[in-house]
Write a protein that holds these residues in place. Structure first.
Motif, short mmCIF file in Angstrom:
data_model
loop_
_atom_site.label_atom_id
_atom_site.label_comp_id
_atom_site.label_asym_id
_atom_site.label_seq_id
_atom_site.Cartn_x
_atom_site.Cartn_y
_atom_site.Cartn_z
N VAL A 88 0.86 -1.19 0.00
CA VAL A 88 0.00 0.00 0.00
C VAL A 88 0.89 1.24 0.00
O VAL A 88 1.91 1.27 0.68
CB VAL A 88 -0.93 0.01 1.24
CG1 VAL A 88 -1.71 1.31 1.35
CG2 VAL A 88 -1.85 -1.19 1.22
N THR A 89 0.49 2.26 -0.77
CA THR A 89 1.22 3.51 -0.71
C THR A 89 0.37 4.60 -0.07
O THR A 89 -0.85 4.63 -0.23
CB THR A 89 1.70 4.01 -2.10
OG1 THR A 89 0.58 4.25 -2.93
CG2 THR A 89 2.65 3.03 -2.74
N LEU A 90 1.05 5.45 0.68
CA LEU A 90 0.46 6.68 1.18
C LEU A 90 0.93 7.76 0.23
O LEU A 90 2.14 7.97 0.08
CB LEU A 90 0.94 6.98 2.60
CG LEU A 90 0.65 5.93 3.66
CD1 LEU A 90 1.23 6.37 5.00
CD2 LEU A 90 -0.82 5.65 3.78
N ASP A 91 -0.01 8.41 -0.44
CA ASP A 91 0.32 9.45 -1.41
C ASP A 91 0.03 10.80 -0.77
O ASP A 91 -1.13 11.19 -0.65
CB ASP A 91 -0.49 9.27 -2.69
CG ASP A 91 -0.17 7.97 -3.40
OD1 ASP A 91 0.81 7.30 -3.03
OD2 ASP A 91 -0.90 7.62 -4.33
N PHE A 92 1.06 11.48 -0.32
CA PHE A 92 0.91 12.77 0.35
C PHE A 92 0.67 13.87 -0.68
O PHE A 92 1.40 13.97 -1.66
CB PHE A 92 2.15 13.07 1.19
CG PHE A 92 2.32 12.13 2.36
CD1 PHE A 92 1.79 12.46 3.59
CD2 PHE A 92 2.99 10.93 2.22
CE1 PHE A 92 1.92 11.60 4.67
CE2 PHE A 92 3.14 10.06 3.29
CZ PHE A 92 2.60 10.40 4.52
N ALA A 93 -0.35 14.67 -0.47
CA ALA A 93 -0.72 15.75 -1.39
C ALA A 93 -0.95 17.03 -0.59
O ALA A 93 -1.57 17.00 0.48
CB ALA A 93 -2.00 15.39 -2.15
N THR A 94 -0.45 18.13 -1.11
CA THR A 94 -0.64 19.44 -0.47
C THR A 94 -1.99 20.02 -0.86
O THR A 94 -2.33 20.06 -2.06
CB THR A 94 0.47 20.42 -0.89
OG1 THR A 94 1.74 19.87 -0.51
CG2 THR A 94 0.27 21.78 -0.26
N ILE A 95 -2.75 20.43 0.14
CA ILE A 95 -3.99 21.17 -0.09
C ILE A 95 -4.05 22.28 0.94
O ILE A 95 -3.34 22.24 1.95
CB ILE A 95 -5.26 20.27 -0.03
CG1 ILE A 95 -5.50 19.75 1.38
CG2 ILE A 95 -5.17 19.15 -1.04
CD1 ILE A 95 -6.88 19.12 1.55
N PRO A 96 -4.91 23.29 0.77
CA PRO A 96 -5.02 24.35 1.77
C PRO A 96 -5.41 23.79 3.14
O PRO A 96 -6.25 22.89 3.25
CB PRO A 96 -6.13 25.25 1.22
CG PRO A 96 -6.12 25.00 -0.26
CD PRO A 96 -5.77 23.54 -0.40
N ALA A 97 -4.78 24.31 4.17
CA ALA A 97 -4.98 23.81 5.53
C ALA A 97 -6.45 23.76 5.93
O ALA A 97 -6.89 22.81 6.59
CB ALA A 97 -4.18 24.66 6.52
#
Length: 129
Positions: free
Chosen positions: A46-55
């Protein structure tokens, strides 16, 4: 039919900071970067795909990870050395402690984006045959 979780997206204030927090704590590696994602693959594929979004758009989630006793020791040493607030319980009423549920150990802490992270050495309900 065989169904397996392949990946999940972890919304973060800063995807690099969140991924590096995670890999540094657990001795893992960033496995790929594609578009807005920084991926970390776990031992079960399994991968954790970290993505930036507004807080303000981040809804805190709970992520629990089953680790070996040795991995727990190493991660807990990092948690204490880095001064990361941690708790024995999900309600954060037992600060600075770990739990001993189902014959194993567990700890709760927050990641940089406010997600509740949990490390356990034995699955809830104990090991089954």
């Amino acid at each position: 039919m065989s169904v397996e979780l392949n990946h999940t997206i972890v919304y973060s204030q800063d995807n690099r900071e969140a991924a590096e927090f995670f890999v540094n704590l657990l001795g893992l590696e960033i496995t790929s970067e594609w578009g807005p994602f920084i991926a970390v693959q776990l031992s079960n594929g399994v991968t954790l795909d970290f993505a930036t979004i507004p807080a303000e758009r981040i809804a805190p989630q709970h992520y629990a990870f089953l680790v070996s006793e040795e991995e727990f020791d190493a991660a807990y040493a990092q948690i204490t050395r880095r001064g990361i607030e941690h708790y024995a319980d999900p309600h954060r009423k037992e600060p600075g402690a770990i739990n001993h549920n189902d014959g194993g150990r567990g700890v709760y802490f927050m990641d940089p984006s406010g997600h509740a992270m949990e490390l356990i050495t034995v699955p809830y309900g104990g090991w089954t045959s």
